[in-house]
Enzyme design. Structure first.
Site: not given
Length: 360
Positions: A35-36
């Site tokens: 995730a970013c």
């Protein structure tokens, strides 16, 4: 009364779309492990700052700074049929596993961010019949070749290349989408879904996270905008919830005129949606710790970096680097405990460029 009826109809239609999108998010939770978040912030003097977090399930992943001069001879890195080019612009980037360009800025002020996207399908190279490029080189291709978002979008509309993916050293598929932005505030998102390139181009595309696909993210955000962030915001660390919270924070933040305040605002927004180091849950494999954050001023071309294992922010000024053709490729490790602070240009050392990841 008619006005309220129309509003209710809008809410009902959006709610149906949101429920459908949420189903997608739930189904993806079992497979999405990275995730970013990326945001594009406008200051009070009309300049722009791009910030992002890198959330990754492998806390030992190698992350390094690299300085690439212009004039480098490049290829897509996947053997026969790879696209070739000579870099028009020098750049500073952050690599992951010394296998892929994940973040960076070129000397024209074009910024690129590579984020994980589980739904990615780049299509079959044999069927598409186009020059190929490693997913690890995809972002570098943008930074090497284009000065503006509009220029990149114009070329990419023809869908001229096929991206080749493989598994990263931690066993996760290297499936990603890209956001780019430039000093005018122009922005674009590039995703390959079912083998087709989808482009979202415009200044309104200021936030990007991960799953679901970008169109569904926008629909979810529209729903929460109707509810109003002052009343309630979704609080999980899922990509969809982070998109909503990041959008609300970005919209609510003042457009600071003082540079120091503007940089602080972007850092604070990215920190607010970061995931604590070491946080994990076997029943929720989509949780990934934040390993680092970058903030890039696109007018001054100053590249800030903040590691969660180091106590201080470091930065590099592109205008002070030797990016001339023939200059040395330089690198600096970012994934080790180090008490560096401030301008770290002097800490770079010459090195051969890394090889872009490719299938075995």
């Amino acid at each position: 009364m008619r006005k309220f009826s129309i509003l209710n109809d809008i809410k009902k239609n959006i709610s149906c779309l949101v429920l459908s999108s949420l189903t997608v998010v739930v189904n993806l939770a079992a497979i999405s492990a990275e995730a970013c978040t990326r945001i594009l912030y406008e200051t009070g003097v009309g300049t722009y700052i791009t910030g992002r977090s890198m959330d990754w399930s492998d806390t030992a992943a190698a992350m390094d700074f690299w300085i690439f001069p212009r004039g480098m001879q490049r290829n897509g890195g996947v053997g026969k049929g790879s696209i070739t080019w000579d870099s028009k612009y020098g750049s500073v980037i952050i690599s992951i596993y010394d296998a892929a360009t994940s973040d960076g800025i070129n000397e024209a002020g074009l910024v690129g961010n590579l984020l994980y996207l589980a739904e990615t399908n780049y299509g079959d190279a044999a069927t598409r019949g186009k020059p190929t490029i490693s997913v690890g080189a995809w972002l570098q291709y943008f930074l090497d070749n284009y000065a503006t978002v509009a220029e990149a979008v114009q070329v990419m509309k023809a869908d001229p290349i096929t991206v080749i993916s493989t598994n990263l050293p931690n066993g996760k598929p290297a499936d990603a989408h890209i956001a780019i932005s430039d000093p005018t505030g122009d922005s674009a998102i590039f995703e390959y879904i079912d083998g087709d390139l989808r482009i979202h181009h415009g200044k309104e595309y200021t936030v990007m996270t991960n799953s679901p696909v970008y169109g569904q993210q926008l629909a979810l955000n529209t729903y929460w905008s109707l509810i109003g962030g002052n009343n309630f915001l979704p609080g999980t660390i899922s990509a969809a919830d982070r998109f909503v919270r990041a959008s609300y924070a970005l919209k609510s933040s003042p457009k600071f005129k003082e540079r120091r305040d503007a940089i602080a605002s972007v850092f604070s927004q990215i920190r607010a949606i970061s995931v604590p180091l070491g946080m994990s849950n076997p029943s929720k494999p989509n949780i990934a710790s934040t390993l680092w954050r970058s903030v890039i001023e696109q007018d001054t071309k100053r590249y800030y970096f903040e590691s969660v294992i180091n106590p201080s922010i470091v930065w590099v000024d592109l205008d002070k680097l030797d990016l001339n053709s023939g200059a040395k490729v330089m690198t600096m490790k970012l994934d080790i405990p180090e008490n560096l602070r401030g301008d770290v240009a002097s800490a770079f050392k010459s090195s051969a460029p890394f090889k872009f990841i490719a299938p075995n």
